[in-house]
Scaffold this motif. Structure first.
Motif, PDB file in Angstrom:
ATOM      1  N   HIS A  69      50.696  12.054 110.402  1.00 24.96           N
ATOM      2  CA  HIS A  69      51.799  12.131 111.304  1.00 24.96           C
ATOM      3  C   HIS A  69      50.819  12.931 112.646  1.00 24.96           C
ATOM      4  O   HIS A  69      50.754  14.423 112.103  1.00 24.96           O
ATOM      5  CB  HIS A  69      52.882  12.743 111.249  1.00 24.96           C
ATOM      6  N   ILE A  70      50.535  12.611 113.675  1.00 30.34           N
ATOM      7  CA  ILE A  70      49.919  13.707 114.875  1.00 30.34           C
ATOM      8  C   ILE A  70      51.288  13.482 115.669  1.00 30.34           C
ATOM      9  O   ILE A  70      51.393  12.633 116.592  1.00 30.34           O
ATOM     10  CB  ILE A  70      48.764  12.851 115.445  1.00 30.34           C
ATOM     11  N   PRO A  71      51.669  14.683 116.243  1.00 26.38           N
ATOM     12  CA  PRO A  71      52.961  14.623 116.937  1.00 26.38           C
ATOM     13  C   PRO A  71      52.797  14.989 118.251  1.00 26.38           C
ATOM     14  O   PRO A  71      53.784  14.668 119.013  1.00 26.38           O
ATOM     15  CB  PRO A  71      53.948  15.973 116.281  1.00 26.38           C
ATOM     16  N   PHE A  72      51.585  14.966 118.827  1.00 23.87           N
ATOM     17  CA  PHE A  72      51.510  15.300 120.151  1.00 23.87           C
ATOM     18  C   PHE A  72      51.453  14.042 121.169  1.00 23.87           C
ATOM     19  O   PHE A  72      50.841  12.880 120.751  1.00 23.87           O
ATOM     20  CB  PHE A  72      50.116  15.917 120.230  1.00 23.87           C
ATOM     21  N   CYS A  73      51.945  14.166 122.264  1.00 21.84           N
ATOM     22  CA  CYS A  73      51.986  13.065 123.400  1.00 21.84           C
ATOM     23  C   CYS A  73      51.786  13.605 124.496  1.00 21.84           C
ATOM     24  O   CYS A  73      52.493  14.772 125.150  1.00 21.84           O
ATOM     25  CB  CYS A  73      53.574  12.483 123.341  1.00 21.84           C
ATOM     26  N   GLN A  74      51.157  12.814 125.734  1.00 21.52           N
ATOM     27  CA  GLN A  74      50.979  13.284 126.966  1.00 21.52           C
ATOM     28  C   GLN A  74      52.249  13.336 127.702  1.00 21.52           C
ATOM     29  O   GLN A  74      52.270  13.959 128.542  1.00 21.52           O
ATOM     30  CB  GLN A  74      49.799  12.304 127.543  1.00 21.52           C
ATOM     31  N   SER A  75      53.183  12.364 127.485  1.00 21.45           N
ATOM     32  CA  SER A  75      54.526  12.366 127.907  1.00 21.45           C
ATOM     33  C   SER A  75      55.542  11.870 126.784  1.00 21.45           C
ATOM     34  O   SER A  75      55.093  11.190 125.946  1.00 21.45           O
ATOM     35  CB  SER A  75      54.492  11.505 129.279  1.00 21.45           C
ATOM     36  N   ILE A  76      56.821  12.071 126.970  1.00 21.89           N
ATOM     37  CA  ILE A  76      57.732  11.728 126.114  1.00 21.89           C
ATOM     38  C   ILE A  76      58.351  10.478 126.532  1.00 21.89           C
ATOM     39  O   ILE A  76      59.139  10.479 127.723  1.00 21.89           O
ATOM     40  CB  ILE A  76      58.832  12.933 125.740  1.00 21.89           C
ATOM     41  N   CYS A  77      58.448   9.083 125.755  1.00 18.88           N
ATOM     42  CA  CYS A  77      58.956   8.202 126.196  1.00 18.88           C
ATOM     43  C   CYS A  77      60.713   8.186 125.941  1.00 18.88           C
ATOM     44  O   CYS A  77      61.250   8.791 125.129  1.00 18.88           O
ATOM     45  CB  CYS A  77      58.527   6.853 125.076  1.00 18.88           C
ATOM     46  N   SER A  78      61.332   7.486 126.774  1.00 14.86           N
ATOM     47  CA  SER A  78      62.763   7.530 126.934  1.00 14.86           C
ATOM     48  C   SER A  78      63.504   7.186 125.602  1.00 14.86           C
ATOM     49  O   SER A  78      64.631   7.695 125.422  1.00 14.86           O
ATOM     50  CB  SER A  78      63.193   6.916 128.161  1.00 14.86           C
ATOM     51  N   TYR A  79      62.739   6.422 124.695  1.00  7.09           N
ATOM     52  CA  TYR A  79      63.672   5.770 123.592  1.00  7.09           C
ATOM     53  C   TYR A  79      63.213   6.409 122.194  1.00  7.09           C
ATOM     54  O   TYR A  79      63.557   6.377 121.303  1.00  7.09           O
ATOM     55  CB  TYR A  79      63.279   4.272 123.548  1.00  7.09           C
ATOM     56  N   CYS A  80      62.194   7.347 122.355  1.00  5.59           N
ATOM     57  CA  CYS A  80      61.527   7.836 121.015  1.00  5.59           C
ATOM     58  C   CYS A  80      62.374   8.957 120.445  1.00  5.59           C
ATOM     59  O   CYS A  80      62.713   9.983 120.868  1.00  5.59           O
ATOM     60  CB  CYS A  80      60.011   8.268 121.395  1.00  5.59           C
ATOM     61  N   ASP A  81      62.317   8.886 119.206  1.00  3.70           N
ATOM     62  CA  ASP A  81      63.307   9.815 118.476  1.00  3.70           C
ATOM     63  C   ASP A  81      62.075  10.269 117.104  1.00  3.70           C
ATOM     64  O   ASP A  81      62.825  11.036 116.242  1.00  3.70           O
ATOM     65  CB  ASP A  81      64.563   9.493 117.635  1.00  3.70           C
ATOM     66  N   PHE A  82      60.720   9.762 117.333  1.00  9.29           N
ATOM     67  CA  PHE A  82      60.050  10.458 116.403  1.00  9.29           C
ATOM     68  C   PHE A  82      59.790  11.800 116.594  1.00  9.29           C
ATOM     69  O   PHE A  82      59.927  12.302 117.523  1.00  9.29           O
ATOM     70  CB  PHE A  82      58.673   9.485 116.141  1.00  9.29           C
ATOM     71  N   CYS A  83      59.328  12.659 115.537  1.00 12.46           N
ATOM     72  CA  CYS A  83      58.737  13.980 115.720  1.00 12.46           C
ATOM     73  C   CYS A  83      57.768  14.018 116.589  1.00 12.46           C
ATOM     74  O   CYS A  83      56.690  13.577 116.396  1.00 12.46           O
ATOM     75  CB  CYS A  83      58.574  14.472 114.345  1.00 12.46           C
ATOM     76  N   LYS A  84      57.869  14.826 117.820  1.00 20.89           N
ATOM     77  CA  LYS A  84      56.747  14.765 118.929  1.00 20.89           C
ATOM     78  C   LYS A  84      56.886  15.892 119.741  1.00 20.89           C
ATOM     79  O   LYS A  84      58.111  16.460 119.736  1.00 20.89           O
ATOM     80  CB  LYS A  84      56.869  13.491 119.752  1.00 20.89           C
TER      81      LYS A  84
END
Length: 360
Positions: free
Chosen positions: A7-22
């Motif tokens: 699992h790589i938790p990093f994102c450039q932006s957070i999606c409105s529906y995502c509940d994964f660890c990020k």
């Protein structure tokens, strides 16, 4: 042989529906994280052969080139003589020639791309940053390097009409990729949509969309092999079948889960805790009953179902003696053909209701 999820938790932006660890990407934090990821792998990996690897997130493709190379160095710890499938998840707008070359050179042989929709209003609603034009161009770029490409579609958005869905399905079929995953939007509590109090569409409308997707993809030659997944022959996801066949796998990284030596475990979702080397949050030794229940719940997600002989060989008991199977066969909610027990395709949409009846 076992499988590996990272699992790589990093994102450039957070999606409105995502509940994964990020968390939002930071190159320095990512570098620190990857150092600890390697330490976790060294601590828990049993030095056994690995059959599949899946790098997901979060958004692993948002790693910069230096961190991407760092991740691939960790992958080299695993014994991969018999590796069959190595999947790397990507966002559309992260697909570049340079990243494709790095992945190819390091043994990745399958790319999973989060398209989600071609419609600009859907994409904005989901807080996805790519465009319809980028999808076409960047999927083509991925296919220049890889002959096994999977794409994701999200449907049943509260703002979505059947007309919009039909256009999305038409466009995704034009891509002609080897694998397509389709997910009905679930509104989770700890997401942007959940916090706003957004309600899902009604079940009947959701089901009509599901039926339409299934019909169109099957007509184009895709095999409906799992509730949400379709593949051209021979391109079913080997890694995900590890889960659905209830086989063992490692889970490494923030918030990852694994199943090794009869123990199901979850890693911490706290970034600071993880960086302290405290990786595991919870470990549960499963009883045979719990393992059998997981076998049923996961195996019946597959359209071909479970092999009752295999079930007996694993647990030394008949599945019909352990669970509420025979009455459901009589009701037409389950079918038994030869040694395969499965949910009929026209009932797979109500799979959860059927599973509740089996396990009661």
């Amino acid at each position: 042989m076992r499988s590996v999820y990272i699992h790589i938790p990093f994102c450039q932006s957070i999606c409105s529906y995502c509940d994964f660890c990020k968390i939002l990407n930071d190159d320095v934090w990512a570098s620190e994280y990857l150092i600890n990821l390697e330490k976790e792998v060294i601590k828990y990996y049993d030095n056994d052969e690995v059959r599949t690897i899946y790098i997901g997130g979060g958004t692993p493709s948002c790693l910069n080139i230096a961190n991407l190379h760092r991740l691939m160095q960790t992958i080299k710890i695993f014994k991969t003589k018999y590796l069959e499938e190595f999947t790397f998840e990507m966002n559309v707008n992260d697909i570049t020639e340079e990243k494709m070359k790095v992945l190819k050179e390091n043994g990745v042989n399958r790319i999973s791309i989060g398209i989600e929709s071609f419609n600009k209003y859907n994409l904005k609603y989901l807080n996805r940053k790519h465009t319809k034009e980028e999808i076409k161009a960047n999927v083509e770029l991925a296919e220049k390097y890889f002959d096994n490409v999977s794409v994701d579609l999200i449907y049943a958005l509260p703002i979505e009409s059947m007309s919009t869905l039909k256009k999305d399905v038409k466009e995704i079929l034009k891509l002609n990729t080897q694998h397509i995953s389709t997910y009905s939007l679930i509104i989770e509590n700890n997401t942007v949509l959940g916090v706003k109090g957004v309600k899902p569409i009604d079940e009947e409308a959701d089901y009509e969309m599901y039926k339409y997707i299934t019909k169109k993809l099957k007509k184009k030659g895709y095999i409906h092999y799992e509730v949400s997944n379709f593949a051209k022959k021979g391109f079913e996801s080997k890694h995900n079948l590890t889960y659905w066949d209830n086989n063992e796998y490692y889970g490494f990284g923030l918030g990852a889960a694994g199943y090794i030596d009869g123990v199901r475990y979850e890693n911490t979702r706290s970034f600071n805790t993880y960086l302290k080397g405290e990786y595991r949050f919870n470990e549960v030794v499963l009883s045979q009953r719990e393992t059998m229940e997981n076998h049923i719940m996961l195996g019946l997600r597959k359209l071909k179902g479970i092999d009752i002989k295999d079930f007996f060989d694993k647990y030394n008991t008949n599945v019909q003696d352990e669970f509420n199977i025979t009455p459901l066969i009589k009701e037409g909610l389950l079918k038994l053909e030869g040694q395969m027990l499965y949910i009929p395709e026209n009932k797979i949409y109500i799979m959860n209701e059927i599973l509740n009846k089996i396990l009661k």
